[in-house]
Design an enzyme around this catalytic site. Structure first.
Site, PDB file in Angstrom:
ATOM      1  N   HIS A 506      68.598  53.456  45.571  1.00 34.01           N
ATOM      2  CA  HIS A 506      67.365  52.677  45.533  1.00 34.01           C
ATOM      3  C   HIS A 506      67.473  51.409  46.358  1.00 34.01           C
ATOM      4  CE1 HIS A 506      65.435  54.713  41.825  1.00 34.01           C
ATOM      5  NE2 HIS A 506      65.009  55.208  42.969  1.00 34.01           N
ATOM      6  N   ARG A 613      50.081  33.411  42.310  1.00 32.86           N
ATOM      7  CA  ARG A 613      50.375  33.477  40.866  1.00 32.86           C
ATOM      8  C   ARG A 613      51.305  32.318  40.539  1.00 32.86           C
ATOM      9  NH1 ARG A 613      50.308  39.504  41.835  1.00 32.86           N
ATOM     10  NH2 ARG A 613      48.888  40.379  40.286  1.00 32.86           N
ATOM     11  N   ARG A 649      45.787  30.180  41.825  1.00 36.47           N
ATOM     12  CA  ARG A 649      45.315  30.486  40.480  1.00 36.47           C
ATOM     13  C   ARG A 649      45.991  29.560  39.475  1.00 36.47           C
ATOM     14  NH1 ARG A 649      46.187  36.295  37.839  1.00 36.47           N
ATOM     15  NH2 ARG A 649      48.352  35.602  37.705  1.00 36.47           N
ATOM     16  N   GLU A 743      38.270  39.448  34.847  1.00 39.12           N
ATOM     17  CA  GLU A 743      39.337  40.276  34.274  1.00 39.12           C
ATOM     18  C   GLU A 743      38.947  40.828  32.913  1.00 39.12           C
ATOM     19  OE1 GLU A 743      43.503  38.481  35.453  1.00 39.12           O
ATOM     20  OE2 GLU A 743      42.121  36.905  34.828  1.00 39.12           O
ATOM     21  N   ASN A 766      43.711  44.642  37.474  1.00 38.20           N
ATOM     22  CA  ASN A 766      44.767  45.057  36.536  1.00 38.20           C
ATOM     23  C   ASN A 766      44.325  44.778  35.099  1.00 38.20           C
ATOM     24  OD1 ASN A 766      46.158  45.344  38.938  1.00 38.20           O
ATOM     25  ND2 ASN A 766      47.240  43.403  38.736  1.00 38.20           N
ATOM     26  N   ASP A 767      43.914  43.538  34.865  1.00 42.48           N
ATOM     27  CA  ASP A 767      43.490  43.203  33.506  1.00 42.48           C
ATOM     28  C   ASP A 767      42.124  43.793  33.187  1.00 42.48           C
ATOM     29  OD1 ASP A 767      45.496  41.806  32.070  1.00 42.48           O
ATOM     30  OD2 ASP A 767      45.337  40.212  33.555  1.00 42.48           O
ATOM     31  N   ARG A 777      48.372  47.439  29.935  1.00 46.23           N
ATOM     32  CA  ARG A 777      48.737  47.721  31.333  1.00 46.23           C
ATOM     33  C   ARG A 777      50.229  47.964  31.511  1.00 46.23           C
ATOM     34  NH1 ARG A 777      47.621  41.925  34.272  1.00 46.23           N
ATOM     35  NH2 ARG A 777      49.224  42.496  35.758  1.00 46.23           N
ATOM     36  N   CYS A 814      41.644  41.091  43.709  1.00 43.34           N
ATOM     37  CA  CYS A 814      43.041  40.697  43.919  1.00 43.34           C
ATOM     38  C   CYS A 814      43.994  41.488  43.024  1.00 43.34           C
ATOM     39  CB  CYS A 814      43.221  39.202  43.717  1.00 43.34           C
ATOM     40  SG  CYS A 814      42.851  38.676  42.043  1.00 43.34           S
TER      41      CYS A 814
END
Ligand code: PEP
Ligand code: MG
Length: 888
Positions: A506, A613, A649, A743, A766-767, A777, A814
């Site tokens: 990996h 983030r 954010r 979200e 995502n949220d 999630r 986003c």
């Protein structure tokens, strides 16, 4: 007979396991026994039994006695890296042997030169009620002389009832319990595995996730072995390769559904393999060639592990037949680099054996696993599809029953959480290392990675998110774990050279995805490379020149220069502003977690940052960052972006994003509790410090602010109020652009109200998916179903986007959907005009957008809104997509 004699397998010097220079054996993690430093190269059976494992590398052998007791003999330490060099197997797995039969021959000189030590542990895998007696005192021993006796086998003597005994040995080899009750309902399916890489970690993780979502007990069987389908480690330990027959069976009420889902899982893995323009799948394509004009940091994936001599390599490691100052290795990621040798050494993490009581240790382990899970999820979000897939496998290891169950048993027996975790992981590694498949053996590194994450968390430490590197570093190490690579600054890291390692590991896949040339299998000679010397890594030809002449350096630098020019030309296309085929302007931004991401974003042609983030910046801190620290971090990122916009954010803490320095009260349902803006408003001190830092970034106005986890307009107004106060306090001109994240379904459905109070909207898919579908999630069993293309989620996106369009304000996405090539046409069709994705995905997203016509996208999106499921949406879109790599 109530005891079983175990005799010396060869001549040598007998000593206690304490003398073995490996904490796993010395700590008795794999079992008790003795060690011998051999003086002869013929290993014979220490007792009668059946050969259970004897890998092609022939560096270890395990035998099961008729009583079901399993013994492991591991010739030397770290000898798996020799990949068979110096070893010759004299029997095959399955053979029945008597004490004294020849099992392995080895060349003492070759093994001594290539291994950390010749000390050979002979251990009895732990089994309740067994005891070792009559241990031989340290000193010379000859083959066939008594080493110790295994006492307590009387209760094992009932051979007709060996199921429990065999289960213990099977657990180490990845097999399920044999004592299962006859199933209420059973189902089965037999298929031929056509995956090019066989059932390696990522497909195994996919199958385990599916298996966990059913009540039925599912197993996979191949090569006469059976694995619990919920365990990635057990599935990998089957050693299934392309062309092997695989039997899927399940028992329980939903057995048929479980089998059908596992069959579908294999098909899904196949689709992923053929869709992937990256990683392992591409590496084995025999038609893939190394481009002679490959970019400097070798993005071209390599066909097979290419040896650099004409000889057939043994499992990819080649003997070194090069002039002095040159080492030959295996190409893991192609490219050319000239840089400074930079050695990194790994610190061994100590664990104490005895715990402070099972309840305490269980809680410690649980807490450490939770911490590591959160951290891995964060790291997954900072990279592209390859990184996410690999981390998904690591997350599976973290929860793997085959690791967790033995760990819990050891804790119950009084061991510490760290000792138990390490022992359980190492047993799984032994099972993988025993396979005749170098790719599976390479997955041992992934397990080691997960082991060290948990041990560090138990010790209250955390692996830094960023490891410092000097400029123009060529990393020199014996081996490298995936998390160590992802923590290195890719801007400073020019190449990687490993003494061991594998071309399909990996870490190699990650290096190729990061376009960092990499050589593996350079051998122990790599230890002679002095720190700081200039080296040439030719990862097209497979050589490391560690003492190059000035002329060679000059020539290599010129070649690097011309590749750079070629690369710059290619990258230039990614730098052009993005428009759809009909000319509609679509901004392609990048999501950032730190300053390194910012540099990568710019290099990949991102037109700005759509989501910084900020909670990532200080994730491993014990204390909250003050205003000055935050300002420095934000200013650094703004500088790295040049004139491009930066959407910062506000801290998104709570829920799945715990912060050490901000302990929040335990909540029954953290995803629905204090998180995002709710936390910020509950801690005005932290909010004010962050806002002051953000407002002070120069030049004023470059930074736009984004509020996470909005539910209603009052939250926007509250934050706006604080901003206005601070603008006055700091005597700043204002206004500053402010956006709301969409979200929650509540925010999406009231977007037309929210939009009046903000300058833009950014959809956190995502949220939004999590809260719309009511599916966690991060839940491994629901991972396949938390799909942003569910029509319910699309309808909410449509609601938010049309509010933005009506108000003439920008609507961005986003979340992960922005880089999902199935989702891109739909998002644009619904009115989204900015996509913010991981830096590595920017060029591919731009390329996709340039081929789309918005009117077509709109038509497609409207059709999807009426469908019943995400699967139907994907099926409708699939034929419209070209054969480009999946950018998710
Ligand atoms: C989202 O929820 O889609 C998002 C972008 O925010 P995060 O993933 O950081 O929660
Ligand atoms: Mg979010």
């Amino acid at each position: 007979m109530s005891s079983l004699p175990i005799v010396a397998p060869f001549d040598g010097w007998c000593s206690s396991l304490d003398e073995v220079p490996d904490s796993v054996f010395a700590g008795r993690m794999l079992g008790d026994g003795l060690a011998i430093d051999p003086t002869s190269g013929i290993l014979t059976a220490p007792c009668a039994g059946e050969i259970i494992t004897l890998p092609a590398s022939a560096h270890a052998v395990s035998i099961r006695t008729p009583h079901g007791i399993e013994l492991l003999i591991h010739v030397g330490i770290d000898t798996v890296h020799l990949a068979g060099r110096g070893f010759e197997a004299r029997v095959r797995p399955g053979a029945k042997v008597r004490a004294g039969d020849e099992l392995i021959r080895f060349d003492l000189d070759v093994v001594a030169r290539g291994a950390k030590s010749l000390m050979t542990p002979i251990v009895v895998m732990p089994l309740d009620g067994l005891e070792l007696r009559q241990r031989r005192a340290p000193g010379l021993v000859s083959a066939g002389e008594l080493l110790f006796e295994i006492a307590g086998i009387a209760h094992l003597a009932n051979i007709a009832n060996v199921a429990n005994i065999a289960n213990v040995a099977d657990a180490a080899a990845g097999l399920p319990s044999r004592s299962a009750q006859p199933p209420a309902a059973t189902a089965g399916h037999v298929l031929i595995v056509t995956l090019r890489q066989g059932l390696h970690a990522r497909p195994a993780a996919l199958l385990a996730q599916r298996a966990k979502s059913f009540g039925a007990q599912a197993t996979l069987a191949a090569h006469g072995r059976t694995a619990n389908a919920r365990s990635v480690v057990a599935i990998m330990a089957l050693g299934v390769r392309q062309g092997d027959e695989l039997t899927i069976q399940a028992s329980g009420a939903d057995a048929a559904e479980a089998v059908a889902s596992l069959v579908a899982g294999i098909q899904e893995a196949l689709r992923m393999e053929s869709a992937a323009g990256h990683g392992a799948a591409a590496r084995t394509d025999p038609t893939a060639r190394t481009d002679p004009a490959a970019p400097i940091n070798g993005s071209a994936p390599v066909s097979q592990a290419a040896p650099v001599t004409g000889e057939a390599p043994v499992s990819g490691v080649v003997p070194n037949r090069f002039p002095a100052g040159v080492l030959g290795g295996v190409i893991a990621a192609a490219g050319l680099a000239v840089g400074r040798a930079t050695r990194i050494e790994r610190r061994e993490i100590d664990v104490t054996e005895h715990g402070m009581g099972p309840a305490h240790e269980r809680a410690e382990l649980e807490q450490a696993r939770t911490h590591v899970r959160a951290r891995l999820e964060r790291v997954a979000e900072t990279g592209g599809a390859t990184r996410r897939e690999i981390i998904a496998a690591h997350l599976e290891f973290l929860d793997d029953p085959q690791v967790n169950e033995p760990a819990q048993e050891l804790i119950a027996a009084g061991k510490s959480a760290g000792f138990a975790w390490r022992a359980a992981i190492r047993r799984s590694i032994v099972a993988l290392e025993a396979l005749d498949d170098s790719r599976m053996r390479e997955r041992a590194d992934d397990l080691l990675d997960v082991e060290s994450h948990v041990l560090l968390a138990l010790a209250g430490e955390a692996r830094p998110m960023i490891l410092p590197l000097p400029e123009r570093a060529v990393l020199i190490a014996d081996d490298l774990l995936p998390s160590e690579l992802t923590a290195l600054d890719p801007q400073r890291l020019l190449a990687i050279c490993l003494g061991g390692g594998g071309a399909t590991s990996h870490v190699a896949i990650l290096a190729a995805a990061m376009e960092i040339p990499m050589l593996v299998g350079l051998g122990a000679g790599i230890r002679a490379v002095a720190n700081g010397t200039t080296v040439i890594v030719d990862a097209d030809g497979g050589t490391l020149q560690w003492a190059p002449t000035a002329a060679a350096i000059e020539q290599a630098e010129a070649a690097v220069e011309s590749r750079l020019e070629h690369r710059a030309k290619t990258q230039a296309e990614a730098q052009i502003e993005c428009r759809a085929l009909d000319g509609t302007r679509i901004e392609v931004f990048a999501n950032l977690g730190n300053v390194l991401d910012a540099a990568a974003a710019v290099a990949n042609g991102a037109e700005g940052c759509g989501l910084l983030r900020t909670e990532f910046l200080f994730i491993d801190r014990e204390t909250a960052p003050d205003e000055a620290e935050q300002l420095a971090a934000y200013q650094g990122i703004a500088a790295a972006l040049g004139p491009k916009p930066l959407i910062l954010r506000l801290m998104d803490v709570g829920g799945d994003k715990p912060l050490r320095y901000l302990p929040l009260p335990a909540e029954e349902n953290p995803a629905l509790g204090l998180r995002g803006v709710r936390t910020a408003l509950a801690r005005p001190d932290l909010l004010r410090a962050q806002l002051r830092a953000a407002l002070r970034v120069q030049p004023f106005g470059r930074v736009r602010l984004l509020i996470p986890m909005i539910t209603d307009v009052a939250e926007v107004l509250a934050v706006r109020g604080v901003i206005n106060e601070l603008l006055a306090e700091l005597a700043l001109p204002g206004p500053i652009e402010l956006g709301a994240m969409i979200e929650t379904p509540a925010a999406a459905l009231t977007a037309s109200v929210l939009i009046r109070e903000v300058d833009f909207l950014s959809i956190g898919s995502n949220d939004l998916t999590q809260y719309t579908l009511a599916m966690d999630r991060g839940h491994p069993q629901l991972a396949g179903r938390t799909d942003a293309l569910h029509p319910a989620v699309l309808k909410l996106v449509a609601e938010a986007a049309s509010a933005g369009v009506a108000a003439g304000k920008m609507v961005a996405v986003c979340g992960g959907a922005a880089a999902d090539r199935f989702a891109v046409p739909l998002l644009l069709g619904l009115g989204v005009r900015e996509l913010s994705v991981v830096p590595a995905a920017v060029p591919a997203v731009k390329q996709q957008v340039r081929a789309l016509r918005i009117a077509d996208c709109r038509e497609l999106a409207l059709r999807c809104l009426d469908l019943a499921s995400a699967a139907e949406v994907r099926a409708l879109i699939a034929p419209t997509l070209g054969p480009v790599g999946d950018t998710r």
